[in-house]
Design a protein around this motif. Structure first.
Motif, short mmCIF file in Angstrom:
data_model
loop_
_atom_site.label_atom_id
_atom_site.label_comp_id
_atom_site.label_asym_id
_atom_site.label_seq_id
_atom_site.Cartn_x
_atom_site.Cartn_y
_atom_site.Cartn_z
N GLY A 141 0.67 -1.12 -0.10
CA GLY A 141 0.04 -0.09 -0.07
C GLY A 141 0.91 1.30 -0.03
O GLY A 141 2.01 1.36 -0.15
N PRO A 142 0.12 2.30 0.32
CA PRO A 142 -1.38 2.53 0.21
C PRO A 142 -1.90 2.07 -1.00
O PRO A 142 -1.39 2.76 -2.21
CB PRO A 142 -1.52 3.97 0.51
CG PRO A 142 -0.16 4.35 1.03
CD PRO A 142 0.84 3.65 0.27
N LEU A 143 -3.22 1.49 -1.11
CA LEU A 143 -3.82 1.05 -2.14
C LEU A 143 -5.25 1.61 -2.09
O LEU A 143 -5.81 1.53 -0.93
CB LEU A 143 -3.74 -0.21 -2.36
CG LEU A 143 -2.61 -1.10 -2.54
CD1 LEU A 143 -2.83 -2.80 -2.57
CD2 LEU A 143 -2.07 -0.96 -3.94
N ALA A 144 -5.88 2.24 -3.07
CA ALA A 144 -7.12 2.50 -2.94
C ALA A 144 -7.95 1.21 -3.31
O ALA A 144 -8.15 0.55 -4.36
CB ALA A 144 -7.56 3.48 -4.34
N MET A 145 -8.82 0.81 -2.29
CA MET A 145 -9.57 -0.40 -2.24
C MET A 145 -11.28 -0.21 -1.78
O MET A 145 -11.48 0.78 -1.17
CB MET A 145 -9.05 -1.19 -1.25
CG MET A 145 -7.36 -1.71 -1.15
SD MET A 145 -6.77 -2.78 0.12
CE MET A 145 -7.68 -4.23 -0.29
N PRO A 146 -11.82 -0.97 -2.25
CA PRO A 146 -13.36 -0.95 -2.22
C PRO A 146 -13.62 -1.01 -0.52
O PRO A 146 -13.22 -2.14 -0.01
CB PRO A 146 -13.88 -1.88 -2.91
CG PRO A 146 -13.05 -2.96 -3.41
CD PRO A 146 -11.85 -2.23 -3.11
N LEU A 147 -14.44 0.02 -0.12
CA LEU A 147 -14.67 -0.18 1.38
C LEU A 147 -15.65 -1.23 1.87
O LEU A 147 -15.61 -1.87 2.76
CB LEU A 147 -15.21 1.10 1.95
CG LEU A 147 -14.12 2.35 1.85
CD1 LEU A 147 -14.72 3.51 2.36
CD2 LEU A 147 -12.74 1.96 2.40
N ASP A 148 -16.18 -1.97 0.75
CA ASP A 148 -17.20 -2.94 1.03
C ASP A 148 -16.64 -4.32 1.43
O ASP A 148 -17.15 -5.34 1.54
CB ASP A 148 -18.28 -3.23 0.14
CG ASP A 148 -17.73 -3.35 -1.48
OD1 ASP A 148 -16.70 -3.62 -1.43
OD2 ASP A 148 -18.42 -3.32 -2.25
N LEU A 149 -15.09 -4.25 1.19
CA LEU A 149 -14.45 -5.45 1.38
C LEU A 149 -14.09 -5.74 3.10
O LEU A 149 -13.78 -6.68 3.57
CB LEU A 149 -12.75 -5.38 0.94
CG LEU A 149 -12.87 -5.62 -0.46
CD1 LEU A 149 -11.27 -5.46 -1.03
CD2 LEU A 149 -13.23 -7.00 -1.03
N PHE A 150 -14.50 -4.60 3.63
CA PHE A 150 -14.22 -4.41 5.16
C PHE A 150 -15.26 -4.19 6.20
O PHE A 150 -16.51 -3.84 5.75
CB PHE A 150 -13.21 -3.29 5.41
CG PHE A 150 -12.07 -3.19 4.58
CD1 PHE A 150 -10.80 -3.96 4.52
CD2 PHE A 150 -12.02 -2.50 3.31
CE1 PHE A 150 -9.68 -4.06 3.76
CE2 PHE A 150 -10.75 -2.51 2.54
CZ PHE A 150 -9.77 -3.21 2.62
N ARG A 151 -15.24 -4.68 7.36
CA ARG A 151 -16.16 -4.39 8.18
C ARG A 151 -15.60 -3.82 9.56
O ARG A 151 -14.18 -4.50 9.95
CB ARG A 151 -16.67 -5.90 8.67
CG ARG A 151 -17.59 -6.40 7.62
CD ARG A 151 -18.84 -5.61 7.15
NE ARG A 151 -19.61 -6.10 6.14
CZ ARG A 151 -19.42 -6.00 4.88
NH1 ARG A 151 -18.43 -5.09 4.46
NH2 ARG A 151 -20.08 -6.33 3.89
N ARG A 152 -16.29 -3.05 10.10
CA ARG A 152 -15.61 -2.36 11.41
C ARG A 152 -15.67 -3.37 12.51
O ARG A 152 -16.65 -4.18 12.74
CB ARG A 152 -16.51 -1.13 11.67
CG ARG A 152 -16.25 -0.07 12.90
CD ARG A 152 -16.75 0.90 12.94
NE ARG A 152 -18.23 1.14 12.67
CZ ARG A 152 -19.04 1.06 13.57
NH1 ARG A 152 -18.63 0.69 15.08
NH2 ARG A 152 -20.34 0.96 13.33
N ASN A 153 -14.50 -3.48 13.38
CA ASN A 153 -14.67 -4.28 14.65
C ASN A 153 -14.53 -3.60 15.96
O ASN A 153 -14.29 -4.14 16.87
CB ASN A 153 -13.80 -5.38 14.52
CG ASN A 153 -12.20 -4.71 14.24
OD1 ASN A 153 -12.10 -3.50 14.05
ND2 ASN A 153 -11.21 -5.80 14.29
#
Length: 237
Positions: A141-153
């Motif tokens: 990175g830093p890489l522009a990535m789609p946020l729907d890949l991640f979940r807040r914990n």
């Protein structure tokens, strides 16, 4: 043949021992038998010292004393001073807690140093920094990535891995949303990747602010524990 000052390359305790036998003398240290260094080994050594010196300089700029750094890195005070006050070092890679600075460090193979500086002095999270040092990590990175890949914990909701007070969490989210509205430069979000799963390691309030602002892509720094995961992500992104 290049001659080096022993103070610049040897730990102080070892230097004291050598002085017992050859104080003030010019020594030649031969290569170990059968050990011919390849270019890769030489360049790896050069990168090691560049990475070490960058962390020393960053820590010094954040107020860590010359004496503390000499003790931490087992170097003489004079060596630390040369690193800390080097004009070349001062002009290269000035640290900022933002995406542009992280990209600059990454382009010069210093992404790990950016991460640890950010965690230690901006996030005040020495535990996370120390944890990353405990094993060999691979950083992307830093890489522009789609946020729907991640979940807040992290948050106040039931079932979150890291529970925080709702009022405090919302206050931090509001602060990030304000910075987004002002178009301020933001830090990348650091995430871990293992066995096909992403985990947000810090800045969950920033992640939540991005989601509420309906931003779909954002620069992320991903660390992996295995070369296989790292290579797989590199091909994917």
């Amino acid at each position: 043949m290049n001659y080096l000052n022993a103070k610049d390359v040897l730990p102080e305790e070892l230097l004291k021992e050598i002085r017992k036998y050859a104080d003030g003398m010019l020594l030649y240290v031969p290569k170990a038998e059968g050990e011919e260094k390849t270019w890769g080994e030489l360049s790896g050594q050069k990168l090691y010292y560049r990475k070490r010196n960058r962390m020393i300089l960053n820590k010094f700029q954040y107020g860590i004393s010359i004496q503390q750094l000499a003790k931490e890195y087992h170097l003489s005070i004079e060596t630390i001073k040369k690193i800390a006050y080097s004009k070349k070092n001062l002009e290269e890679h000035i640290f900022y807690p933002d995406i542009n600075s992280a990209k600059e460090y990454s382009n010069d193979s210093l992404l790990e140093e950016w991460i640890h500086t950010y965690l230690l002095f901006e996030r005040k999270n020495k535990g996370f920094s120390d944890g990353l040092y405990k094993a060999n990590r691979f950083y992307l990175g830093p890489l522009a990535m789609p946020l729907d890949l991640f979940r807040r914990n992290c948050g106040s909701e039931e079932g979150m891995k890291w529970q925080v007070d709702q009022e405090v969490f919302e206050l931090r989210v509001d602060e990030w949303m304000e910075r987004i509205d002002l178009k301020q430069t933001l830090p990348p979000i650091i995430v871990g990747y293992e066995a096909g799963q992403f985990e947000i390691n810090c800045n969950s309030p920033l992640f939540e602010a991005l989601i509420r602002k309906e931003i779909t892509y954002f620069p992320m720094i991903v660390w992996c524990s295995s070369k296989e995961d790292y290579d797989g992500l590199g091909k994917r992104f």
